[in-house]
Design an enzyme around this catalytic site. Structure first.
Site, PDB file in Angstrom:
ATOM      1  N   HIS A 155       3.831 -10.599  -7.435  1.00  9.50           N
ATOM      2  CA  HIS A 155       2.789  -9.705  -7.949  1.00  9.50           C
ATOM      3  C   HIS A 155       3.218  -9.108  -9.299  1.00  9.50           C
ATOM      4  CE1 HIS A 155       2.302  -9.247  -3.440  1.00  9.50           C
ATOM      5  NE2 HIS A 155       1.097  -9.618  -3.784  1.00  9.50           N
TER       6      HIS A 155
ATOM      7  N   GLN B 296     -11.098 -11.237   4.816  1.00  7.72           N
ATOM      8  CA  GLN B 296     -10.431 -12.528   4.656  1.00  7.72           C
ATOM      9  C   GLN B 296      -9.468 -12.844   5.795  1.00  7.72           C
ATOM     10  OE1 GLN B 296      -8.802 -11.232   0.762  1.00  7.72           O
ATOM     11  NE2 GLN B 296      -6.955 -12.333   1.353  1.00  7.72           N
TER      12      GLN B 296
ATOM     13  N   LYS C 261       0.610 -19.652  -6.738  1.00  9.70           N
ATOM     14  CA  LYS C 261       1.046 -19.700  -5.338  1.00  9.70           C
ATOM     15  C   LYS C 261      -0.128 -20.008  -4.401  1.00  9.70           C
ATOM     16  CE  LYS C 261       3.129 -18.343  -1.436  1.00  9.70           C
ATOM     17  NZ  LYS C 261       1.996 -18.221  -0.569  1.00  9.70           N
TER      18      LYS C 261
HETATM   19  P1  AMP Z   1      -1.831 -11.162  -2.274  1.00 11.80           P
HETATM   20  O1  AMP Z   1      -1.362  -9.751  -2.341  1.00 11.80           O
HETATM   21  O2  AMP Z   1      -1.014 -12.031  -1.375  1.00 11.80           O
HETATM   22  O3  AMP Z   1      -3.320 -11.281  -2.051  1.00 11.80           O
HETATM   23  O4  AMP Z   1      -1.579 -11.776  -3.727  1.00 11.80           O
HETATM   24  C1  AMP Z   1      -2.109 -11.177  -4.874  1.00 11.80           C
HETATM   25  C2  AMP Z   1      -1.906 -12.097  -6.045  1.00 11.80           C
HETATM   26  O5  AMP Z   1      -0.518 -12.353  -6.218  1.00 11.80           O
HETATM   27  C3  AMP Z   1      -2.579 -13.465  -5.858  1.00 11.80           C
HETATM   28  O6  AMP Z   1      -3.148 -13.873  -7.090  1.00 11.80           O
HETATM   29  C4  AMP Z   1      -1.413 -14.347  -5.478  1.00 11.80           C
HETATM   30  O7  AMP Z   1      -1.607 -15.706  -5.807  1.00 11.80           O
HETATM   31  C5  AMP Z   1      -0.295 -13.740  -6.305  1.00 11.80           C
HETATM   32  N1  AMP Z   1       1.002 -14.109  -5.744  1.00 11.80           N
HETATM   33  C6  AMP Z   1       1.426 -13.945  -4.470  1.00 11.80           C
HETATM   34  N2  AMP Z   1       2.669 -14.474  -4.313  1.00 11.80           N
HETATM   35  C7  AMP Z   1       3.016 -14.976  -5.525  1.00 11.80           C
HETATM   36  C8  AMP Z   1       4.170 -15.663  -6.022  1.00 11.80           C
HETATM   37  N3  AMP Z   1       5.197 -15.937  -5.238  1.00 11.80           N
HETATM   38  N4  AMP Z   1       4.185 -16.037  -7.313  1.00 11.80           N
HETATM   39  C9  AMP Z   1       3.125 -15.776  -8.125  1.00 11.80           C
HETATM   40  N5  AMP Z   1       2.012 -15.131  -7.727  1.00 11.80           N
HETATM   41  C10 AMP Z   1       1.949 -14.740  -6.448  1.00 11.80           C
END
Ligand code: AMP
Length: 283
Positions: free
Chosen positions: A35, A59, A147
């Site tokens: 993030h 979701q 990711k």
């Molecule tokens: P989430 O909180 O899991 O919904 O993720 C929020 C954002 O962070 C989304 O755009 C994800 O794709 C991105 N994200 C999560 N893990 C990673 C990672 N390891 N590397 C890059 N972006 C990430």
């Protein structure tokens, strides 16, 4: 750094920043380096950086981990402050989805395959929440991680179809030193599961290597990847695919840019990962 919880408060704030370039990073919190890399990129490119933290119930399916999804509120705020975030939008479910909420946004075809097969309502939840957030924040640029590659494509499609005036910026996947892609869910892995978890990125890496060595027959590429996966017990493979990077159509032989997609289950934990690769030119 401001924290705004109400929709009205956010709308008022937004009207006061009419002519400024806003970069937006939607998250579900439990922030990690993945993030933070999105936030840093937004910080470099935009005047104002807005992060949303919202564990979006739409979701999650009823069998998934909504109630036990981590919510380390204080440390998330601290990390945002340190990363130079200007505003955290942190709505409540009750206000975001009032009892008479009736609208959903669906990207019909792209949402159905791969992750959509395992999680049939997932992407509709994602596109609905992101559409609402984009309407509220109206960012010039919105940052998403590679990711979640299918999610990125689904959102790009939604933004294109609905003529939303924001640029979707793809940020690279951040990994642990042993290859595991960072994810808020990694904290659920036991020590031995954590050791096994690296097999997914190792398999994808093997696929990339095969393509870089001019293997174009997808059956052979998949065999090479599966050989890596077979070396680890206690995991089950949900899907492993070699797809067109734009459409996610599965391919029989490699052409143009491809994405290798994988999902595995370790105990009750699902892990997804992907890698992009192009066939190198012969010259
Ligand atoms: P989430 O909180 O899991 O919904 O993720 C929020 C954002 O962070 C989304 O755009 C994800 O794709 C991105 N994200 C999560 N893990 C990673 C990672 N390891 N590397 C890059 N972006 C990430």
């Amino acid at each position: 750094m401001r924290i705004i919880r109400s929709i009205r408060g956010l709308q008022t704030w937004r009207r006061k920043h009419e002519n400024q370039k806003i970069g937006f990073v939607p998250t579900m919190g439990a922030l990690h380096e993945g993030h933070l890399s999105l936030i840093r990129q937004a910080r470099k490119q935009c005047r104002i950086v807005v992060v949303s933290i919202f564990v979006n119930p739409l979701q999650f399916s009823p069998t998934e981990d909504l109630s036990r999804y981590p919510r380390p509120v204080k440390s998330d705020q601290q990390l945002c402050r340190e990363a130079g975030v200007d505003l955290i939008f942190w709505p409540s479910s009750e206000e975001f989805y009032p009892k008479d909420f009736q609208t959903s946004v669906t990207v019909s075809q792209l949402s159905q395959r791969w992750e959509g097969e395992a999680r049939p309502t997932h992407f509709e939840g994602v596109t609905t929440v992101v559409a609402k957030l984009l309407c509220l924040i109206r960012p010039a640029q919105s940052y998403f991680g590679q990711k979640d590659y299918q999610q990125l494509l689904v959102i790009k499609h939604m933004v294109q179809d609905l003529n939303v005036d924001t640029k979707i910026v793809r940020c690279p996947t951040i990994r642990e030193s042993d290859g595991l892609a960072l994810s808020s869910r990694n904290r659920y892995l036991s020590e031995s599961q954590r050791r096994s978890s690296t097999v997914l990125s190792a398999a994808l890496k093997q696929g990339v290597k095969s393509i870089k060595h001019y293997v174009i027959d997808v059956r052979k590429i998949k065999n090479n990847m599966q050989e890596v996966l077979r070396k680890t017990s206690g995991i089950s493979v949900e899907y492993l695919a070699v797809c067109d990077a734009k459409t996610l159509d599965p391919l029989k032989s490699v052409r143009g840019e491809v994405v290798l997609l994988g999902a595995i289950q370790i105990g009750s934990i699902r892990l997804i990962d992907n890698m992009l690769v192009k066939l190198p030119s012969m010259n």
